[in-house]
Design a protein around this motif. Structure first.
Motif, PDB file in Angstrom:
ATOM      1  N   UNK A 137       0.788  -1.230   0.000  1.00 40.45           N
ATOM      2  CA  UNK A 137       0.000   0.000   0.000  1.00 40.45           C
ATOM      3  C   UNK A 137       0.818   1.278   0.000  1.00 40.45           C
ATOM      4  N   UNK A 138       2.142   1.181  -0.152  1.00 39.78           N
ATOM      5  CA  UNK A 138       2.985   2.370  -0.148  1.00 39.78           C
ATOM      6  C   UNK A 138       3.042   3.026  -1.525  1.00 39.78           C
ATOM      7  N   UNK A 139       2.718   2.255  -2.556  1.00 35.39           N
ATOM      8  CA  UNK A 139       2.724   2.745  -3.936  1.00 35.39           C
ATOM      9  C   UNK A 139       1.406   2.334  -4.593  1.00 35.39           C
ATOM     10  N   UNK A 163       3.813   7.439   5.794  1.00 35.26           N
ATOM     11  CA  UNK A 163       4.029   8.210   7.016  1.00 35.26           C
ATOM     12  C   UNK A 163       3.595   7.405   8.242  1.00 35.26           C
ATOM     13  N   UNK A 164       2.405   6.852   8.179  1.00 34.24           N
ATOM     14  CA  UNK A 164       1.867   6.096   9.319  1.00 34.24           C
ATOM     15  C   UNK A 164       2.706   4.855   9.624  1.00 34.24           C
ATOM     16  N   UNK A 165       3.081   4.121   8.595  1.00 32.55           N
ATOM     17  CA  UNK A 165       3.846   2.893   8.805  1.00 32.55           C
ATOM     18  C   UNK A 165       5.250   3.185   9.339  1.00 32.55           C
ATOM     19  N   UNK A 166       5.858   4.254   8.857  1.00 33.06           N
ATOM     20  CA  UNK A 166       7.170   4.636   9.388  1.00 33.06           C
ATOM     21  C   UNK A 166       7.048   5.087  10.842  1.00 33.06           C
ATOM     22  N   UNK A 167       5.996   5.812  11.136  1.00 31.32           N
ATOM     23  CA  UNK A 167       5.781   6.294  12.504  1.00 31.32           C
ATOM     24  C   UNK A 167       5.623   5.118  13.469  1.00 31.32           C
ATOM     25  N   UNK A 215      10.026   5.965  13.169  1.00 29.15           N
ATOM     26  CA  UNK A 215      10.756   6.802  12.228  1.00 29.15           C
ATOM     27  C   UNK A 215       9.875   7.947  11.745  1.00 29.15           C
ATOM     28  N   UNK A 216      10.533   8.900  11.134  1.00 32.48           N
ATOM     29  CA  UNK A 216       9.893  10.067  10.575  1.00 32.48           C
ATOM     30  C   UNK A 216      10.004  10.005   9.049  1.00 32.48           C
ATOM     31  N   UNK A 217       8.975  10.463   8.367  1.00 29.11           N
ATOM     32  CA  UNK A 217       9.062  10.613   6.909  1.00 29.11           C
ATOM     33  C   UNK A 217       9.553  12.032   6.657  1.00 29.11           C
ATOM     34  N   UNK A 258       3.068   7.598  -4.900  1.00 31.89           N
ATOM     35  CA  UNK A 258       3.420   7.242  -3.530  1.00 31.89           C
ATOM     36  C   UNK A 258       2.226   7.564  -2.630  1.00 31.89           C
ATOM     37  N   UNK A 259       1.875   6.622  -1.758  1.00 29.25           N
ATOM     38  CA  UNK A 259       0.820   6.853  -0.776  1.00 29.25           C
ATOM     39  C   UNK A 259       1.507   7.433   0.460  1.00 29.25           C
TER      40      UNK A 259
END
Length: 161
Positions: A97-99, A123-127, A131-133, A117-118
């Motif tokens: 779901x990232x692309x 952002x949510x998955x990295x958080x 991590x930060x986007x 890019x989604x």
């Protein structure tokens, strides 16, 4: 003299994807996302999607599409992978779901895939991983505490080991 290529491998994208090849491809698509002519509309659209509480409303995605062939992505990232291998890695990013991927809506004969890019999902998955986007701190929720936001935006937040 031809301009030299650069490929960036980001720790946060490797942690997210579990693979430097997928991380390089995702970063390349992020790079191009920021350079599309409708980037401002793309970001506004992503902010609207985030505000719609968990993407329950299916907003038609129209801005921020990138036109890239597998051959172009392989060359740009210097991965020297076959088009089939690039598409396999892209399929993983799409399945997560990232692309987003589509065919050219205007020219049905055009077989070059378009990608988007989604940002919200990324952002949510990295958080979730701590991590930060980078560059998209304004997508944060107003419900987050200012201490937590400061740690995220300054890169001092705790990351899972």
């Amino acid at each position: 003299m031809e301009k030299l290529k650069r490929v960036v491998i980001k720790e946060e994208l490797v942690a997210l994807t579990g693979d430097f090849v997928k991380a390089a491809l995702l970063n390349q698509l992020l790079y191009w996302s920021e350079r599309v002519k409708d980037f401002d509309k793309f970001i506004e659209e992503e902010k609207s999607r985030k505000e719609l509480n968990g993407e329950t409303f299916n907003l038609h995605k129209q801005n921020g599409w990138i036109y890239k062939s597998a051959e172009e992505l392989s060359e740009e990232t210097m991965l020297a992978l076959t088009p089939k291998s690039i598409r396999t890695h892209l399929k993983y990013l799409i399945d997560k779901g990232w692309i987003d991927e589509r065919n050219n809506p205007e020219y049905k004969w055009d077989r070059t895939k378009q990608y988007r890019v989604n940002i919200v999902k990324l952002y949510r998955d990295l958080k979730e991983l701590g991590y930060n986007l980078e560059g998209y701190e304004d997508l944060r929720s107003d419900a987050e505490s200012s201490d937590q936001v400061e740690k995220i935006t300054n890169g001092t937040g705790n990351r899972k080991q």
